[in-house]
Design an enzyme around this catalytic site. Structure first.
Site, PDB file in Angstrom:
ATOM      1  N   ARG A  54       8.161  -8.931  15.194  1.00 24.62           N
ATOM      2  CA  ARG A  54       8.481  -7.557  14.801  1.00 24.62           C
ATOM      3  C   ARG A  54       7.490  -6.620  15.487  1.00 24.62           C
ATOM      4  O   ARG A  54       6.285  -6.885  15.500  1.00 24.62           O
ATOM      5  CB  ARG A  54       8.352  -7.435  13.277  1.00 24.62           C
ATOM      6  CG  ARG A  54       8.538  -6.008  12.757  1.00 24.62           C
ATOM      7  CD  ARG A  54       8.453  -5.990  11.220  1.00 24.62           C
ATOM      8  NE  ARG A  54       8.314  -4.646  10.713  1.00 24.62           N
ATOM      9  CZ  ARG A  54       9.336  -3.865  10.347  1.00 24.62           C
ATOM     10  NH1 ARG A  54      10.577  -4.323  10.423  1.00 24.62           N
ATOM     11  NH2 ARG A  54       9.122  -2.651   9.896  1.00 24.62           N
ATOM     12  N   HIS A 111       0.852  -1.203   0.000  1.00 25.45           N
ATOM     13  CA  HIS A 111       0.000   0.000   0.000  1.00 25.45           C
ATOM     14  C   HIS A 111       0.881   1.243   0.000  1.00 25.45           C
ATOM     15  O   HIS A 111       2.088   1.166   0.243  1.00 25.45           O
ATOM     16  CB  HIS A 111      -0.891   0.026   1.252  1.00 25.45           C
ATOM     17  CG  HIS A 111      -0.108   0.169   2.529  1.00 25.45           C
ATOM     18  ND1 HIS A 111       0.586  -0.873   3.106  1.00 25.45           N
ATOM     19  CD2 HIS A 111       0.117   1.244   3.333  1.00 25.45           C
ATOM     20  CE1 HIS A 111       1.200  -0.452   4.198  1.00 25.45           C
ATOM     21  NE2 HIS A 111       0.937   0.835   4.361  1.00 25.45           N
TER      22      HIS A 111
HETATM   23  C1  LIG Z   1      -7.543  -1.083   4.004  1.00 25.32           C
HETATM   24  C2  LIG Z   1      -7.381   0.052   4.640  1.00 25.32           C
HETATM   25  C3  LIG Z   1      -6.632   0.170   5.932  1.00 25.32           C
HETATM   26  C4  LIG Z   1      -6.290   1.654   5.961  1.00 25.32           C
HETATM   27  C5  LIG Z   1      -7.604   2.213   5.463  1.00 25.32           C
HETATM   28  C6  LIG Z   1      -7.809   1.393   4.191  1.00 25.32           C
HETATM   29  O1  LIG Z   1      -9.143   1.392   3.723  1.00 25.32           O
HETATM   30  C7  LIG Z   1      -6.844   1.931   3.107  1.00 25.32           C
HETATM   31  C8  LIG Z   1      -5.633   2.669   3.738  1.00 25.32           C
HETATM   32  C9  LIG Z   1      -5.096   1.939   4.989  1.00 25.32           C
HETATM   33  C10 LIG Z   1      -4.093   2.753   5.782  1.00 25.32           C
HETATM   34  C11 LIG Z   1      -2.629   2.509   5.388  1.00 25.32           C
HETATM   35  C12 LIG Z   1      -1.729   3.411   6.240  1.00 25.32           C
HETATM   36  C13 LIG Z   1      -2.106   3.399   7.722  1.00 25.32           C
HETATM   37  O2  LIG Z   1      -1.675   2.185   8.300  1.00 25.32           O
HETATM   38  C14 LIG Z   1      -3.641   3.552   7.910  1.00 25.32           C
HETATM   39  C15 LIG Z   1      -3.998   3.745   9.386  1.00 25.32           C
HETATM   40  C16 LIG Z   1      -4.152   4.647   7.046  1.00 25.32           C
HETATM   41  O3  LIG Z   1      -4.379   5.801   7.360  1.00 25.32           O
HETATM   42  O4  LIG Z   1      -4.417   4.166   5.779  1.00 25.32           O
HETATM   43  C17 LIG Z   1      -4.315   2.361   7.215  1.00 25.32           C
HETATM   44  C18 LIG Z   1      -5.852   2.253   7.310  1.00 25.32           C
HETATM   45  C19 LIG Z   1      -6.313   1.413   8.514  1.00 25.32           C
HETATM   46  O5  LIG Z   1      -5.614   0.485   8.931  1.00 25.32           O
HETATM   47  O6  LIG Z   1      -7.425   1.684   8.998  1.00 25.32           O
HETATM   48  O1  LIG Z   2       4.749  -2.212  10.475  1.00 27.53           O
HETATM   49  C1  LIG Z   2       5.475  -1.734   9.617  1.00 27.53           C
HETATM   50  O2  LIG Z   2       6.683  -1.847   9.625  1.00 27.53           O
HETATM   51  C2  LIG Z   2       4.841  -0.946   8.473  1.00 27.53           C
HETATM   52  C3  LIG Z   2       3.352  -0.876   8.612  1.00 27.53           C
HETATM   53  C4  LIG Z   2       2.707   0.073   7.673  1.00 27.53           C
HETATM   54  O3  LIG Z   2       3.150   0.278   6.571  1.00 27.53           O
HETATM   55  C5  LIG Z   2       1.486   0.773   8.110  1.00 27.53           C
HETATM   56  O4  LIG Z   2       1.047   0.528   9.246  1.00 27.53           O
HETATM   57  O5  LIG Z   2       0.980   1.585   7.322  1.00 27.53           O
HETATM   58 FE   LIG Z   3       2.218   1.984   5.605  1.00 27.65          FE
END
Ligand SMILES: C=C1C[C@]23C[C@@]1(O)CC[C@H]2[C@@]12CC[C@H](O)[C@@](C)(C(=O)O1)[C@H]2[C@@H]3C(=O)O
Ligand SMILES: O=C(O)CCC(=O)C(=O)O
Ligand SMILES: [Fe+2]
Length: 334
Positions: free
Chosen positions: A274, A207
């Protein structure tokens, strides 16, 4: 020891150890010493080439890191039944294997929080069942230090790009209404990986981060990979004394695509667990996100203007691997 049957294993995403992916440490990840006078130029170069770099002399006190890590380990060591009854993620709270609301799974458990101490106080109370003074203190101290470092980096980036004022990016994180997020991830070891015949188990699927900038610190267990522009996956050797920085989608837009938000993922490890802690610096919900005029001069703006609220709403409807910026790209006139 958790042993997974083959069908149970297949619920999780497996990726081939194909020749396109490399497990060799990649020598090219930029290492930037924030205390050096030329760091702003190296930061700009790293954001353009990779959207990813490692920083040293970051100014985050090591006791903030160790305090938070030991609190996190204490929590993740609780019996699953206790953690699961605590507080299912909405998206904030404790989560196990499910990431987001749209069917993504990974070999991890996590706590997702806002960076607002008052909101978190109540959230953590329902996660822990008791007032978590020590945990809350460790989270607050760590977030303040990570945010300070993120702002320092963003100011150096503005200077390196010759944009004024130098707080053009950092003010978005400093705003009281900043919509920033904090995440603690725990990837337990998965001994069954050896049965996967050259395939890898996904801890956190590929992602890009939607926000402006992400500040990542992990213990000394490997797993993090980034995708290069040609699609090759590069393993990032862990370093518990440094921080890894990701450019997020919003910074890609603000710089009209000059900086790239980096695609990344985490692979599970068969032996070691981890633990990572990530601060995701985001703007206020009402903030308009559009390329900065000084970076568009003489070029076309690649993105439609949107608010962070609109982007976030759309992002949270997407799957992890989706290209979330696609909806906001301007279609080039033919
Ligand atoms: C699948 C998903 C988890 C996420 C929200 C989403 O719909 C798409 C973006 C994902 C993400 C990736 C970065 C961060 O870890 C996060 C908190 C964010 O802001 O976007 C996660 C979201 C999540 O885990 O709720
Ligand atoms: O846990 C990690 O090292 C990366 C996780 C990550 O990419 C995220 O939480 O968006
Ligand atoms: Fe990330």
């Amino acid at each position: 020891m958790v042993v997974l049957s083959k069908p149970a294993m297949e619920q999780f995403c497996l990726v081939k150890n194909s020749c396109k992916s490399t497990t060799l440490p990649f020598p090219g990840v930029p290492l930037i010493d924030l205390s050096k006078p030329d760091s702003k130029h190296l930061l700009v170069k790293a954001c353009q080439e990779f959207g990813f770099f490692k920083v040293i002399n970051h100014g985050v006190p090591s006791e903030f890191i160790s305090k938070l890590e030991s609190e996190a380990i204490k929590f993740f060591s609780l019996p699953l039944s206790e953690k699961e009854k605590s507080c299912p993620p909405d998206p904030f709270g404790y989560g196990n294997k499910r990431i987001g609301q749209n069917g993504d799974v990974g070999w991890l458990e996590y706590i997702l929080l806002t960076t607002n101490p008052e909101f978190n106080y109540q959230k953590l109370q329902s996660v822990f069942g008791v007032t978590p003074e020590k945990f809350q203190g460790a989270v607050n101290d760590y977030i303040s230090a990570a945010k300070k470092m993120a702002c320092e980096i963003l100011e150096q980036l503005a200077e390196g790009l010759k944009i004024q004022p130098k707080n053009v990016f950092s003010k978005l994180l400093m705003d009281e209404q900043s919509d920033s997020v904090f995440r603690l991830n725990h990837y337990p070891p998965c001994p069954d990986i050896q049965e996967l015949h050259g395939r890898n188990l996904i801890g956190f699927g590929e992602h890009t981060d939607p926000q402006i900038i992400s500040v990542l610190r992990s213990n000394n267990t490997s797993g993090l990979q980034i995708a290069l522009k040609d699609g090759n996956w590069i393993s990032i050797p862990p370093d518990q004394n440094s921080f890894f920085i990701n450019v997020g989608d919003s910074l890609q837009v603000l710089t009209n695509g000059r900086f790239k938000s980096v695609r990344h993922r985490v692979l599970a490890n068969s032996i070691k667990s981890r633990v990572s802690m990530i601060y995701f610096g985001g703007p206020p919900l009402s903030e308009k996100i559009a390329p900065l005029p000084s970076l568009v001069e003489g070029e076309d703006s690649l993105y439609k203007e949107f608010t962070w609220f609109e982007y976030k709403k759309s992002a949270y409807k997407s799957r992890l691997a989706d290209n979330r910026l696609g909806f906001f790209e301007k279609i080039a006139a033919s």
